[in-house]
Design an enzyme around this catalytic site. Structure first.
Site, PDB file in Angstrom:
ATOM      1  N   CYS A 146     -10.939   3.340  -0.220  1.00  0.00           N
ATOM      2  CA  CYS A 146      -9.365   3.593   0.184  1.00  0.00           C
ATOM      3  C   CYS A 146      -9.136   2.801   1.383  1.00  0.00           C
ATOM      4  CB  CYS A 146      -8.996   4.938   0.284  1.00  0.00           C
ATOM      5  SG  CYS A 146      -7.661   5.192   1.039  1.00  0.00           S
TER       6      CYS A 146
ATOM      7  N   CYS B 234      -4.088  -1.449  -2.087  1.00  0.00           N
ATOM      8  CA  CYS B 234      -4.386  -0.008  -2.380  1.00  0.00           C
ATOM      9  C   CYS B 234      -5.240   0.136  -3.632  1.00  0.00           C
ATOM     10  CB  CYS B 234      -2.931   0.506  -2.597  1.00  0.00           C
ATOM     11  SG  CYS B 234      -2.818   2.299  -2.839  1.00  0.00           S
TER      12      CYS B 234
ATOM     13  N   ASP C  31       0.687  -1.266  -0.112  1.00  0.00           N
ATOM     14  CA  ASP C  31      -0.042  -0.020   0.008  1.00  0.00           C
ATOM     15  C   ASP C  31       0.655   1.209   0.073  1.00  0.00           C
ATOM     16  OD1 ASP C  31      -2.427   1.508   0.029  1.00  0.00           O
ATOM     17  OD2 ASP C  31      -1.903   2.082   2.543  1.00  0.00           O
ATOM     18  N   SER C  32       0.404   2.228  -0.228  1.00  0.00           N
ATOM     19  CA  SER C  32       0.951   3.665  -0.282  1.00  0.00           C
ATOM     20  C   SER C  32       1.522   3.887   1.285  1.00  0.00           C
ATOM     21  CB  SER C  32       0.243   4.941  -0.713  1.00  0.00           C
ATOM     22  OG  SER C  32      -1.097   4.982   0.289  1.00  0.00           O
TER      23      SER C  32
ATOM     24  N   HIS D 261      -7.098   2.968   3.922  1.00  0.00           N
ATOM     25  CA  HIS D 261      -7.049   3.851   4.944  1.00  0.00           C
ATOM     26  C   HIS D 261      -8.183   4.143   5.819  1.00  0.00           C
ATOM     27  CE1 HIS D 261      -3.044   4.648   3.210  1.00  0.00           C
ATOM     28  NE2 HIS D 261      -2.741   5.275   4.304  1.00  0.00           N
TER      29      HIS D 261
ATOM     30  N   GLU E  23      -2.463   8.224   8.672  1.00  0.00           N
ATOM     31  CA  GLU E  23      -0.855   8.070   8.563  1.00  0.00           C
ATOM     32  C   GLU E  23      -0.231   8.848   9.913  1.00  0.00           C
ATOM     33  OE1 GLU E  23       1.430   6.686   6.221  1.00  0.00           O
ATOM     34  OE2 GLU E  23      -0.143   5.650   5.566  1.00  0.00           O
TER      35      GLU E  23
HETATM   36  N1  DGL Z   1      -4.731   3.402   0.710  1.00  0.00           N
HETATM   37  C1  DGL Z   1      -4.705   3.943  -0.641  1.00  0.00           C
HETATM   38  C2  DGL Z   1      -6.153   3.355  -1.242  1.00  0.00           C
HETATM   39  O1  DGL Z   1      -6.464   2.383  -0.978  1.00  0.00           O
HETATM   40  C3  DGL Z   1      -4.143   5.324  -1.074  1.00  0.00           C
HETATM   41  C4  DGL Z   1      -3.944   6.092  -0.011  1.00  0.00           C
HETATM   42  C5  DGL Z   1      -3.202   7.234  -0.596  1.00  0.00           C
HETATM   43  O2  DGL Z   1      -3.713   8.610  -1.306  1.00  0.00           O
HETATM   44  O3  DGL Z   1      -1.696   7.116  -0.635  1.00  0.00           O
HETATM   45  O4  DGL Z   1      -6.497   4.060  -2.279  1.00  0.00           O
END
Ligand code: DGL
Length: 258
Positions: A187, A76, A13-14, A189, A155
Site C-alpha cells: 500500500c 494506489c 491515490d486514495s 501509504h 493520513e
Molecule cells: N494507498 C492505497 C494503496 O496503495 C490505499 C489506501 C486506502 O485504503 O485508501 O493501496
C-alpha cells in the site's frame, strides 16, 4: 488524448500515500509536469466495497483527464485492483499505469523466504492478488497482513508518534516467533512508516515496495509511446486533494526521506 508532450502526468491515490510514488517519478523524470490528486475526503478506500472504489477511482481519473493529463499513474494498489481494467477499457488511448505489491522481487530474494504482505483488505482479497501469489510465491511461505488503520494514521500525519508505534506493535504481535525474511509494503501509504517498521522487525527483514518499479515502468511506457517531455528543464508539480486541509500534508510527505 492530448498530443502535448509537456502535458502533465496525472498521479492518483486514495489520499496522501501515492506521494511515495510521485517522489520516485520525480526522481526519475524531473523534466515532466505532474498533477497529483489525493482523494483524502474518501480515504481509506481499502475497507470499501469494490464497486465503490471503482466509482471513486473512475471519477478521480476523469478529473485528471479533464485537466489535460497525457498519462495516468495509479499510485494506489487498491484502486489498481478495483478499477485498472475498467479504466483502460474506458480510455484505450491513454497510458494507465497500475501498481501491484512487489511480490516478485521478494520471491527472488533467495531461498524459500517467508514473505509478509502488508496491504489493504481489498488488495489482499482481490483476484489480482491471488493471481500474483500463484505466479510468484509458489516457493515461499505467504503471510497476509491487512493493515487498514495504518492508512488513516498516515493520513493523520502520525509518523514518528507513539500512537503509530503502538498500532504496529499490536499488528506484528501475532508474528512473534515467526522468522520473517521479507515484508512487502503493498500500500503506498506504508513506506511513510518504514522507519518504525524497521525498528520493530529488525534490520534483517528485507522491505519491498512497488513504487520504484512503477516509476521505471511509467518511463518505459512514455518512451515507447513517444510521450516523454522534451528538454532538461525542471517540470512543475501541482498538488490537488478532495480534502483541501490535506494539501500541506501532501507537500510535507513529498519532502519525507524514504
Ligand atoms: N494507498 C492505497 C494503496 O496503495 C490505499 C489506501 C486506502 O485504503 O485508501 O493501496
Amino acid at each position: 488524448m492530448t498530443d502535448n508532450l509537456t502535458a502533465p502526468i496525472g498521479v492518483f491515490d486514495s489520499g496522501a500515500g501515492g506521494i511515495s510514488v510521485l517522489k520516485r517519478l520525480w526522481k526519475l523524470m524531473p523534466n515532466e509536469n505532474y498533477i497529483y490528486f489525493g482523494d483524502s475526503a474518501n480515504a481509506p478506500y481499502g475497507v470499501r466495497p469494490v464497486e465503490e472504489i471503482r466509482a471513486l477511482s473512475v471519477a478521480a481519473v476523469e478529473k485528471l483527464l479533464i485537466l489535460g493529463c497525457k498519462a495516468i499513474v495509479l499510485a494506489c494498489n487498491t484502486a489498481t485492483s478495483a478499477a485498472a481494467a475498467e479504466l483502460r477499457a474506458a480510455h484505450p488511448d491513454v497510458p494507465i499505469i497500475g501498481l501491484e505489491p512487489a511480490l516478485k522481487p521478494a520471491a527472488l530474494s533467495g531461498g524459500h523466504p517467508t514473505v509478509v504482505v502488508m496491504a489493504t483488505p481489498l488488495t489482499l482479497r482481490e483476484e489480482k492478488f491471488a493471481r500474483l501469489t500463484e505466479r510468484f510465491l509458489g516457493d515461499c511461505t505467504l503471510i497476509k497482513l491487512p493493515a487498514p488503520e495504518l492508512v488513516t494514521l498516515v493520513e493523520e500525519n502520525k509518523m514518528g508518534t507513539p500512537e503509530l508505534m503502538a498500532y504496529l506493535q499490536a499488528l506484528f504481535a501475532p508474528l512473534k516467533g515467526t522468522k520473517i525474511d521479507c515484508l512487502v509494503l503493498g500500500c503506498t501509504h506504508f513506506p511513510f512508516a518504514k522507519r518504525e517498521i524497521k525498528a520493530l522487525l529488525g534490520a534483517d527483514v528485507k522491505l519491498f515496495d512497488g513504487a520504484v518499479g512503477e516509476a521505471k515502468y511509467t518511463k518505459v511506457v512514455l518512451e515507447e509511446r513517444g510521450l516523454r517531455a522534451p528538454g532538461d528543464n525542471e517540470g512543475a508539480i501541482r498538488f490537488l486533494s478532495s480534502d483541501e486541509t490535506k494539501l500541506p500534508l501532501l507537500r510535507q510527505l513529498f519532502d519525507f526521506e524514504l
